[in-house]
Enzyme design. Sequence first.
Site, short mmCIF file in Angstrom:
data_model
loop_
_atom_site.label_atom_id
_atom_site.label_comp_id
_atom_site.label_asym_id
_atom_site.label_seq_id
_atom_site.Cartn_x
_atom_site.Cartn_y
_atom_site.Cartn_z
N CYS A 1 0.84 -1.21 0.00
CA CYS A 1 0.00 0.00 0.00
C CYS A 1 0.87 1.26 0.00
CB CYS A 1 -0.92 -0.02 1.22
SG CYS A 1 -1.83 1.51 1.48
N CYS B 1 -0.10 4.00 2.54
CA CYS B 1 0.26 3.58 3.90
C CYS B 1 1.68 4.01 4.24
CB CYS B 1 0.13 2.06 4.05
SG CYS B 1 -1.53 1.41 3.83
#
Length: 334
Positions: free
Chosen positions: A91, A94
């Site tokens: 991700c 993230c």
Amino acid sequence: MQPRNSRLNSAALRGAVDLAAVKAAGEAAQKAEQARAERARQAAAGEAAGGDPVGTGYPLVVDVTEDTFEVEVVQRSTEVPVVVDFWAEWCGPCKQLSPILERLAEEYAGRIVLAKIDVDANQLIAQQFGIQGIPAVMAVVAGQLVPLFQGAENEANVRKVLDQLILVAEQRFGIVGTGGTGGAPAEGAEADAPRRPEDPALAAAHDALDRGDLGGAIQAYRNVLTEQPGNTEARIGLAQAQLLQRIEGLDLQSVRAAAAADPKDVGAQLRAADLDLVGGHVEDAFGRLVSTVGRTFGEDRDAARLRLLELFEVIGPEDPRVTAARQALARVLF
């Protein structure tokens, strides 16, 4: 043989409600302040010695798994707000958000704890939290889920969210993080802070409550809260005075008979719950209102929910019966 007049009065009920909780709450707050001052002193000493500058006694950033979730998140949330960062290695956003959260967790120096959960390795937890996309950030306070935000955010916005979380944790749940400030005490400050003299306005409110002047006590506590919105003693005292005022003139047997005859009569359930609580049947009072919330809608549901929150204030947020009832309330609401 039962006395012919079973009507309860406020003077008799003050013992059942245990007004010592007001004093205990204030003492707990003072001890917490002293503990924070001591931790600040220890943190400064540790930093000067090249050691841990925070001194919280637990890590501020921790990787959590399904095996450690109960201890690191649920149990820890009774001591400090736990911010939960759901992320994954693949991700991209993230990787932008996680360093911000980690940096702020260190900066807040024990006022929050950051729990990092890899959704790929801990799919069951992600499912239980209803995670639809990542990054997703939630919090757990006193075992209660507090959604925060989803998606990447800049540091200024994250800081605002965390400040609000800390305020909610302190005011609604009575939970203050156990970490120090990360800095040295002010020059001349004592590590063990002296006991604060009692606020005269608060003392007057307590005196009015002890005399049975419930209207005067309610106004006095409200005056204190206008000046000091976070005053725990005043908040608990106000809740107790309002409770005692509500049950004045109520007939115990009549109220319980009415509640038993019509479970859908929300007013009857509220009155019965009040009398249950002042009679020492705390779990019965909470259970009655949780059940009422579960079978009602609209204004009736709001009335039962708000009364339950008021009774939580009377007992205090740290009481395990309150924690259990909060969890039961969440289940019927969501």
